[in-house]
Write an enzyme that holds these catalytic residues in place. Structure first.
Site, mmCIF file in Angstrom:
data_model
loop_
_atom_site.group_PDB
_atom_site.id
_atom_site.type_symbol
_atom_site.label_atom_id
_atom_site.label_comp_id
_atom_site.label_asym_id
_atom_site.label_seq_id
_atom_site.Cartn_x
_atom_site.Cartn_y
_atom_site.Cartn_z
ATOM 1 N N LYS A 126 32.822 -8.211 -50.405
ATOM 2 C CA LYS A 126 32.037 -8.776 -52.202
ATOM 3 C C LYS A 126 30.947 -7.495 -52.615
ATOM 4 O O LYS A 126 31.582 -8.228 -54.541
ATOM 5 C CB LYS A 126 30.515 -9.865 -51.576
ATOM 6 C CG LYS A 126 30.122 -10.908 -52.894
ATOM 7 C CD LYS A 126 28.470 -11.589 -52.701
ATOM 8 C CE LYS A 126 29.309 -12.993 -51.787
ATOM 9 N NZ LYS A 126 28.062 -13.692 -50.986
ATOM 10 N N THR A 150 14.843 -20.617 -49.883
ATOM 11 C CA THR A 150 13.490 -21.593 -49.096
ATOM 12 C C THR A 150 13.745 -21.212 -47.676
ATOM 13 O O THR A 150 14.006 -21.023 -46.886
ATOM 14 C CB THR A 150 15.139 -23.123 -49.347
ATOM 15 O OG1 THR A 150 15.161 -23.490 -50.571
ATOM 16 C CG2 THR A 150 13.873 -24.421 -48.224
ATOM 17 N N GLU A 200 13.765 -21.686 -55.849
ATOM 18 C CA GLU A 200 14.559 -21.861 -56.575
ATOM 19 C C GLU A 200 15.068 -23.965 -57.091
ATOM 20 O O GLU A 200 14.921 -24.706 -55.562
ATOM 21 C CB GLU A 200 16.219 -21.370 -56.201
ATOM 22 C CG GLU A 200 16.470 -21.668 -54.919
ATOM 23 C CD GLU A 200 17.417 -22.784 -54.397
ATOM 24 O OE1 GLU A 200 17.723 -23.319 -55.804
ATOM 25 O OE2 GLU A 200 17.598 -23.166 -53.326
ATOM 26 N N PHE A 201 15.074 -24.080 -57.611
ATOM 27 C CA PHE A 201 15.748 -25.258 -58.320
ATOM 28 C C PHE A 201 16.499 -25.319 -58.584
ATOM 29 O O PHE A 201 16.487 -26.329 -59.422
ATOM 30 C CB PHE A 201 14.333 -26.514 -58.813
ATOM 31 C CG PHE A 201 13.097 -26.395 -58.021
ATOM 32 C CD1 PHE A 201 12.824 -27.184 -57.264
ATOM 33 C CD2 PHE A 201 11.832 -25.138 -57.989
ATOM 34 C CE1 PHE A 201 11.461 -27.234 -56.311
ATOM 35 C CE2 PHE A 201 10.959 -24.686 -58.303
ATOM 36 C CZ PHE A 201 10.633 -26.155 -56.913
ATOM 37 N N LEU A 202 17.562 -24.432 -58.415
ATOM 38 C CA LEU A 202 19.036 -24.495 -58.867
ATOM 39 C C LEU A 202 20.167 -25.862 -58.218
ATOM 40 O O LEU A 202 20.069 -25.703 -57.497
ATOM 41 C CB LEU A 202 19.867 -23.679 -58.988
ATOM 42 C CG LEU A 202 18.507 -22.363 -59.034
ATOM 43 C CD1 LEU A 202 19.456 -20.865 -58.878
ATOM 44 C CD2 LEU A 202 18.812 -22.024 -60.934
ATOM 45 N N LYS A 240 9.451 -26.578 -52.931
ATOM 46 C CA LYS A 240 10.608 -27.073 -52.541
ATOM 47 C C LYS A 240 11.055 -27.931 -51.777
ATOM 48 O O LYS A 240 12.035 -28.841 -52.072
ATOM 49 C CB LYS A 240 10.597 -25.457 -52.196
ATOM 50 C CG LYS A 240 12.390 -24.861 -52.149
ATOM 51 C CD LYS A 240 13.574 -25.505 -52.575
ATOM 52 C CE LYS A 240 14.025 -25.239 -52.197
ATOM 53 N NZ LYS A 240 16.011 -25.605 -53.520
ATOM 54 N N CYS A 298 22.065 -27.464 -49.192
ATOM 55 C CA CYS A 298 19.998 -27.341 -49.521
ATOM 56 C C CYS A 298 19.123 -29.315 -48.972
ATOM 57 O O CYS A 298 18.864 -28.840 -47.965
ATOM 58 C CB CYS A 298 19.679 -27.918 -51.025
ATOM 59 S SG CYS A 298 19.873 -26.470 -52.410
ATOM 60 N N LYS A 312 30.763 -31.991 -53.652
ATOM 61 C CA LYS A 312 30.712 -32.367 -55.150
ATOM 62 C C LYS A 312 31.761 -31.789 -56.436
ATOM 63 O O LYS A 312 31.874 -30.668 -55.970
ATOM 64 C CB LYS A 312 28.865 -32.404 -55.799
ATOM 65 C CG LYS A 312 28.813 -30.801 -56.242
ATOM 66 C CD LYS A 312 26.911 -30.820 -56.728
ATOM 67 C CE LYS A 312 26.688 -29.970 -57.180
ATOM 68 N NZ LYS A 312 25.457 -30.439 -57.665
#
Length: 434
Positions: free
Chosen positions: A35, A119, A149-151, A202, A258, A318
């Site tokens: 990667k 998280t 984070e809130f992505l 979170k 999540c 999704k």
């Protein structure tokens, strides 16, 4: 400021690219050599809208390495953005977080701030701080800050640039100033709390959204029995500002990296402290059952799937991502195969990942139309734009046009004039087949 970020997954790489975009110099660290080599060449390993372009635009301020010692040694701020996968018992696996903490402690040569973006269960930041002090090799000061984070996958760049809030957990005034300076060019308010409250924000946020999804799915299921339309019900509910219209779209459950993991982790944590979270437990149970809603519907039309050709539209959890974590396809397709079905599947970007997880009598198609041709029944699992754009006549190329729509992609009224069965979630069945 000189920033290092441990982890080049969704959170780590998106954070790195956005921070570079607002002017910081960022080095990303990962143990995955393949990667890192890709990233050094400017190849984005993640399917995320706008991320490759923004990475290219800010490549001059980005660096990628597997050499953690060099990366961490002289940085002002080090973000921990590694995974905390679910254990068998539902708790969060913290081994990667603590491994990075040990690497940081062995490498830093100056005072710095360590920001935990992963998280993590409530109380983890304190344990990370203890871990750092225990393994510290030099006489330097390290402050640990919680910055969850809130992505959302598919909108991660937008979420980081223009999110609803940035949550920072610290009691240190100097750490507050450092974090505030990092985020000063991002268009969103910064909320400062203590570390445990930041960690809980979170979990509480994600679990509340999961609760809304499971709630509307249960309402949808009873709407089918009672003859109500869940789309209208959700619209009427959502107009109440106390409820809001977000996450009230009925379907076949939530997936991704999540919600499933975070609901189970918080439920486990509650049980560990003798505080069972019954609403969270219910959301988990409802979601697991909802994933198989289309299988249960299909049994009304076929007692066995032996020799039946099933068209599956959508594999990812999704649209807008190639992520399959907790996707309904992983629950449904193995059942179909085990019962003797022949599966034709379409997904614009999740096929290669799916092949690595599921094998069997599966034909992968290039278009939704090709997938539908000569099928005996159709499962709609992901609301990709290419699927949403299908018209009723496209389904008439099926041998038996029985459409099980797990994402309520179409208006049932438009299906009423065609010789087909359209069975969706929480709405009246259209049945025009002899």
């Amino acid at each position: 400021m000189k920033i290092a970020i441990a982890g080049t997954g969704y959170v780590g790489l998106v954070s790195a690219v956005v921070l570079a975009h607002v002017g910081h110099h960022v080095v990303c660290v990962d143990v995955d050599e393949t990667k890192i080599e890709q990233l050094k060449k400017g190849i984005c390993p993640i399917h995320e809208p706008d991320l490759p372009e923004l990475m290219t635009e800010n490549f001059c301020r980005l660096a990628f390495t597997t050499d953690y010692a060099a990366a961490y040694s002289d940085k002002d701020i080090i973000f921990i953005a590694v995974g905390t996968p679910e254990k068998v018992d539902g708790s969060a696996n913290m081994s990667y977080v603590y491994a990075v903490a040990e690497q940081i402690a062995a490498s830093v040569t100056r005072d710095c701030v360590v920001v935990v973006k992963s998280t993590v269960p409530i109380g983890t930041n304190e344990k990370v701080e203890q871990h750092l002090k225990k393994h510290l090799k030099r006489d330097v000061a390290i402050e640990v800050v919680s910055n969850p984070e809130f992505l959302s996958q598919g909108t991660a760049i937008k979420d980081m640039l223009h999110g609803s809030r940035i949550v920072v957990g610290t009691d240190s005034e100097s750490a507050r100033r450092v974090i505030a300076s990092i985020y000063e060019n991002l268009d969103q308010p910064v909320i400062f709390t203590d570390r445990r409250s930041a960690e809980m924000i979170k979990y509480a946020s994600n679990d509340f959204l999961a609760l809304k999804i499971s709630y509307i799915n249960e309402i949808a299921n009873i709407c089918e029995v009672l003859g109500a339309n869940v789309v209208d019900v959700a619209r009427g509910m959502g107009m109440d500002p106390r409820i809001g219209d977000k996450f009230l779209r009925a379907g076949i459950g939530y997936g991704g990296s999540c919600f499933p993991k975070d609901t189970k982790a918080l439920h486990w944590l509650g049980n560990f402290h003798d505080q069972e979270l019954k609403t969270v437990k219910a959301a988990i149970e409802v979601n697991e059952n909802q994933k198989l809603r289309l299988i249960k519907k299909a049994r009304k039309y076929y007692s066995s799937f032996e020799g039946i050709t099933v068209a599956v539209l959508g594999l990812t959890f999704k649209p807008g991502t190639d992520d399959l974590r907790e996707a309904p396809s992983l629950a449904n397709i193995p059942i179909l195969l085990d019962d003797g079905a022949k599966v034709k599947a379409y997904d614009p970007c999740g096929v290669e990942n799916f092949k690595r997880k599921v094998s069997g009598d599966i034909v992968y198609c290039a278009t939704p139309e090709e997938t539908l041709r000569d099928a005996d029944i159709c499962f709609i699992l992901t609301e990709w734009p290419e699927v949403m754009e299908l018209q009723p006549n496209h389904f008439l190329t099926m041998r038996r046009p029985i459409i099980l729509d797990g994402r309520n992609c179409y208006d049932p009224g438009l299906m009423g004039d065609y010789p087909l069965i359209y069975d969706s979630i929480g709405r009246t069945i259209i049945s025009n087949l002899d």
